[in-house]
Write a protein that holds these residues in place. Structure first.
Motif, PDB file in Angstrom:
ATOM      1  N   THR A   4      56.381  59.410  51.311  1.00 50.11           N
ATOM      2  CA  THR A   4      55.876  58.219  50.636  1.00 50.11           C
ATOM      3  C   THR A   4      56.919  57.111  50.545  1.00 50.11           C
ATOM      4  O   THR A   4      56.600  56.014  50.086  1.00 50.11           O
ATOM      5  CB  THR A   4      55.410  58.568  49.212  1.00 50.11           C
ATOM      6  OG1 THR A   4      56.537  58.994  48.425  1.00 50.11           O
ATOM      7  CG2 THR A   4      54.381  59.679  49.246  1.00 50.11           C
ATOM      8  N   LYS A   5      58.144  57.365  50.950  1.00 52.14           N
ATOM      9  CA  LYS A   5      59.178  56.348  50.835  1.00 52.14           C
ATOM     10  C   LYS A   5      58.892  55.157  51.740  1.00 52.14           C
ATOM     11  O   LYS A   5      58.598  55.329  52.924  1.00 52.14           O
ATOM     12  CB  LYS A   5      60.549  56.933  51.185  1.00 52.14           C
ATOM     13  CG  LYS A   5      61.303  57.489  49.996  1.00 52.14           C
ATOM     14  CD  LYS A   5      62.763  57.742  50.338  1.00 52.14           C
ATOM     15  CE  LYS A   5      63.549  58.158  49.104  1.00 52.14           C
ATOM     16  NZ  LYS A   5      64.976  58.389  49.421  1.00 52.14           N
ATOM     17  N   LYS A   6      58.990  53.978  51.185  1.00 51.17           N
ATOM     18  CA  LYS A   6      58.748  52.764  51.946  1.00 51.17           C
ATOM     19  C   LYS A   6      59.899  52.500  52.910  1.00 51.17           C
ATOM     20  O   LYS A   6      61.057  52.757  52.599  1.00 51.17           O
ATOM     21  CB  LYS A   6      58.599  51.583  50.985  1.00 51.17           C
ATOM     22  CG  LYS A   6      58.311  50.261  51.675  1.00 51.17           C
ATOM     23  CD  LYS A   6      58.201  49.134  50.666  1.00 51.17           C
ATOM     24  CE  LYS A   6      57.969  47.798  51.365  1.00 51.17           C
ATOM     25  NZ  LYS A   6      57.911  46.667  50.396  1.00 51.17           N
ATOM     26  N   VAL A   7      59.575  51.972  54.076  1.00 51.49           N
ATOM     27  CA  VAL A   7      60.598  51.567  55.039  1.00 51.49           C
ATOM     28  C   VAL A   7      60.995  50.133  54.707  1.00 51.49           C
ATOM     29  O   VAL A   7      60.248  49.183  54.963  1.00 51.49           O
ATOM     30  CB  VAL A   7      60.072  51.665  56.485  1.00 51.49           C
ATOM     31  CG1 VAL A   7      61.157  51.232  57.468  1.00 51.49           C
ATOM     32  CG2 VAL A   7      59.616  53.073  56.795  1.00 51.49           C
ATOM     33  N   ARG A   8      62.170  49.976  54.106  1.00 53.95           N
ATOM     34  CA  ARG A   8      62.629  48.653  53.652  1.00 53.95           C
ATOM     35  C   ARG A   8      63.684  48.043  54.550  1.00 53.95           C
ATOM     36  O   ARG A   8      63.887  46.835  54.552  1.00 53.95           O
ATOM     37  CB  ARG A   8      63.218  48.754  52.238  1.00 53.95           C
ATOM     38  CG  ARG A   8      62.288  49.303  51.180  1.00 53.95           C
ATOM     39  CD  ARG A   8      62.930  49.235  49.799  1.00 53.95           C
ATOM     40  NE  ARG A   8      64.283  49.798  49.789  1.00 53.95           N
ATOM     41  CZ  ARG A   8      65.390  49.079  49.618  1.00 53.95           C
ATOM     42  NH1 ARG A   8      65.330  47.766  49.442  1.00 53.95           N
ATOM     43  NH2 ARG A   8      66.581  49.673  49.606  1.00 53.95           N
ATOM     44  N   PRO A 129      64.216  56.193  54.859  1.00 55.37           N
ATOM     45  CA  PRO A 129      63.743  55.985  56.227  1.00 55.37           C
ATOM     46  C   PRO A 129      64.046  54.546  56.638  1.00 55.37           C
ATOM     47  O   PRO A 129      64.139  53.657  55.793  1.00 55.37           O
ATOM     48  CB  PRO A 129      62.231  56.230  56.113  1.00 55.37           C
ATOM     49  CG  PRO A 129      61.909  55.920  54.690  1.00 55.37           C
ATOM     50  CD  PRO A 129      63.121  56.348  53.892  1.00 55.37           C
ATOM     51  N   PHE A 130      64.201  54.330  57.930  1.00 57.74           N
ATOM     52  CA  PHE A 130      64.559  52.986  58.379  1.00 57.74           C
ATOM     53  C   PHE A 130      63.935  52.706  59.744  1.00 57.74           C
ATOM     54  O   PHE A 130      63.593  53.616  60.507  1.00 57.74           O
ATOM     55  CB  PHE A 130      66.088  52.835  58.465  1.00 57.74           C
ATOM     56  CG  PHE A 130      66.747  53.746  59.471  1.00 57.74           C
ATOM     57  CD1 PHE A 130      67.083  53.288  60.752  1.00 57.74           C
ATOM     58  CD2 PHE A 130      67.054  55.070  59.154  1.00 57.74           C
ATOM     59  CE1 PHE A 130      67.687  54.130  61.677  1.00 57.74           C
ATOM     60  CE2 PHE A 130      67.651  55.912  60.076  1.00 57.74           C
ATOM     61  CZ  PHE A 130      67.968  55.442  61.337  1.00 57.74           C
ATOM     62  N   ALA A 131      63.783  51.429  60.017  1.00 52.26           N
ATOM     63  CA  ALA A 131      63.309  50.984  61.326  1.00 52.26           C
ATOM     64  C   ALA A 131      64.515  50.760  62.225  1.00 52.26           C
ATOM     65  O   ALA A 131      65.607  50.429  61.760  1.00 52.26           O
ATOM     66  CB  ALA A 131      62.503  49.703  61.194  1.00 52.26           C
ATOM     67  N   LEU A 132      64.302  50.945  63.504  1.00 59.32           N
ATOM     68  CA  LEU A 132      65.332  50.689  64.501  1.00 59.32           C
ATOM     69  C   LEU A 132      64.700  49.853  65.602  1.00 59.32           C
ATOM     70  O   LEU A 132      63.683  50.247  66.179  1.00 59.32           O
ATOM     71  CB  LEU A 132      65.878  51.995  65.063  1.00 59.32           C
ATOM     72  CG  LEU A 132      66.828  51.898  66.264  1.00 59.32           C
ATOM     73  CD1 LEU A 132      68.112  51.161  65.901  1.00 59.32           C
ATOM     74  CD2 LEU A 132      67.150  53.292  66.805  1.00 59.32           C
ATOM     75  N   GLY A 209      61.841  51.200  72.648  1.00 60.87           N
ATOM     76  CA  GLY A 209      62.901  50.602  71.836  1.00 60.87           C
ATOM     77  C   GLY A 209      62.537  50.249  70.412  1.00 60.87           C
ATOM     78  O   GLY A 209      63.239  49.475  69.764  1.00 60.87           O
ATOM     79  N   ARG A 210      61.456  50.825  69.883  1.00 62.72           N
ATOM     80  CA  ARG A 210      61.062  50.624  68.494  1.00 62.72           C
ATOM     81  C   ARG A 210      60.847  51.990  67.849  1.00 62.72           C
ATOM     82  O   ARG A 210      60.109  52.825  68.371  1.00 62.72           O
ATOM     83  CB  ARG A 210      59.774  49.795  68.399  1.00 62.72           C
ATOM     84  CG  ARG A 210      59.889  48.392  68.996  1.00 62.72           C
ATOM     85  CD  ARG A 210      60.827  47.526  68.183  1.00 62.72           C
ATOM     86  NE  ARG A 210      60.883  46.159  68.673  1.00 62.72           N
ATOM     87  CZ  ARG A 210      61.745  45.713  69.571  1.00 62.72           C
ATOM     88  NH1 ARG A 210      62.637  46.543  70.105  1.00 62.72           N
ATOM     89  NH2 ARG A 210      61.742  44.447  69.939  1.00 62.72           N
ATOM     90  N   TYR A 211      61.462  52.205  66.679  1.00 59.07           N
ATOM     91  CA  TYR A 211      61.445  53.513  66.035  1.00 59.07           C
ATOM     92  C   TYR A 211      61.370  53.355  64.517  1.00 59.07           C
ATOM     93  O   TYR A 211      61.839  52.356  63.955  1.00 59.07           O
ATOM     94  CB  TYR A 211      62.727  54.301  66.328  1.00 59.07           C
ATOM     95  CG  TYR A 211      63.186  54.314  67.767  1.00 59.07           C
ATOM     96  CD1 TYR A 211      62.945  55.419  68.590  1.00 59.07           C
ATOM     97  CD2 TYR A 211      63.903  53.236  68.300  1.00 59.07           C
ATOM     98  CE1 TYR A 211      63.395  55.443  69.906  1.00 59.07           C
ATOM     99  CE2 TYR A 211      64.343  53.252  69.616  1.00 59.07           C
ATOM    100  CZ  TYR A 211      64.087  54.356  70.415  1.00 59.07           C
ATOM    101  OH  TYR A 211      64.537  54.362  71.711  1.00 59.07           O
ATOM    102  N   ILE A 212      60.821  54.348  63.857  1.00 58.52           N
ATOM    103  CA  ILE A 212      61.015  54.569  62.421  1.00 58.52           C
ATOM    104  C   ILE A 212      61.574  55.979  62.294  1.00 58.52           C
ATOM    105  O   ILE A 212      60.943  56.948  62.758  1.00 58.52           O
ATOM    106  CB  ILE A 212      59.706  54.423  61.628  1.00 58.52           C
ATOM    107  CG1 ILE A 212      59.208  52.973  61.678  1.00 58.52           C
ATOM    108  CG2 ILE A 212      59.916  54.862  60.175  1.00 58.52           C
ATOM    109  CD1 ILE A 212      57.842  52.773  61.035  1.00 58.52           C
TER     110      ILE A 212
END
Length: 301
Positions: A4-8, A129-132, A209-212
């Motif tokens: 449930t953690k938001k990707v900020r 969690p994070f976006a790349l 080239g796009r990830y979470i």
């Protein structure tokens, strides 16, 4: 792992040397090369913000100060533009200016690969969690690629990758994923193989080239052995993470241009220029004329 953690936060690695674009990149970061009138890195930042990202971490290296300057305020320039009545340019500069404290920069002192660059951002990301977003890969479509990944993440959590289909005979150019059970906007990833031969590829879906990613990737990368090119490879780390956590993929409905290559960079310039209301028709007519008349007659070296 908290689904449930938001990707900020997002990581954007910009530490590469850009040797394929020398001499243009001798004194200028490759990420500051322009697609029409915006630097390559700006497209990744805009895509991240569109997807709801609140904080961007740039992983830089030597001679990258132009990137920091690009995302900083320029009061003298703004003042001069106001005096000249160039309100359109002022509005555009104000649009791309991040809010105070919403971007950070950290250094990758040694060129040890993408996995190492991501690991360098560990303390700025923390246990989230994070976006790349890889800035060389410029996404072109009606909807941002990362926005789609966020939608899928909100449904299934875990780790999400964006993919596109390539010619099955060209799988050896890409990182390829195996296609598993479908989910609402994507499918489960069963394998990740770096540049497989067509006969050994599990599919023709390649990583664009796009990830979470979940923060556990940092502990894996901290102890990751060097792989291809004697570098710490992100794909190797994701393979290890996939043994404990689920990965899902979403096929991007647009097109991704590899602006780390000259061909992809030129194609992106043409595509984005043709889509512009102010210059699209002129560019189309010019390209059409050159094709029909076989101009230029003299090829550049």
């Amino acid at each position: 792992m908290d689904r449930t953690k938001k990707v900020r936060k997002a990581v954007i690695p910009v530490a590469g040397n850009g040797t394929r674009f020398l001499p243009a990149t001798k004194a200028m970061p490759k990420e500051m090369l322009t697609i029409v009138d915006r630097p390559v890195v700006q497209y990744a930042v805009d895509e991240a913000i569109e997807a709801g990202i609140e904080h961007i971490v740039f992983v830089t290296s030597r001679n990258k100060s132009a990137i920091e300057d690009h995302f900083d305020d320029t009061p003298e320039l703004i003042s001069n533009l106001h005096r000249a009545g160039k309100t359109v340019q002022v509005s555009e500069l104000e649009r791309i200016l991040p809010t105070a404290g919403s971007i950070s920069f950290t250094r990758q002192q040694s060129p040890l690969g993408l996995g190492h660059a991501v690991w360098c951002a560990r303390d700025l990301i923390g246990n989230e969690p994070f976006a790349l977003l890889l800035p060389d890969m410029v996404c072109y479509g009606a909807r941002g690629c990362m926005t789609g990944l966020m939608d899928l993440y909100s449904e299934v959590g875990g780790n999400i990758v964006a993919v596109e289909e390539c010619d099955p005979e060209e799988t050896s150019k890409y990182g390829i994923v195996g296609k598993g059970a479908p989910v609402s906007h994507g499918f489960a990833v069963t394998q990740m193989v770096e540049k497989p031969q067509p006969s050994q590829a599990p599919s023709n879906f390649y990583l664009n080239g796009r990830y979470i990613l979940q923060p556990e990737i940092f502990d894996i990368l901290a102890n990751q052995e060097r792989g291809a090119s004697n570098e710490i490879q992100l794909t190797d780390g994701m393979l290890r993470l996939s043994q404990a956590q689920a990965f899902h993929a979403q096929a991007y409905e647009g097109r991704t241009f590899d602006c780390g290559s000259k061909q992809g960079f030129i194609e992106a310039n043409v595509a984005f220029a043709l889509a512009r209301a102010d210059i699209g028709d002129l560019v189309y007519d010019s390209i059409k004329h050159m094709v029909l008349t076989h101009e230029p007659q003299v090829r550049a070296a």
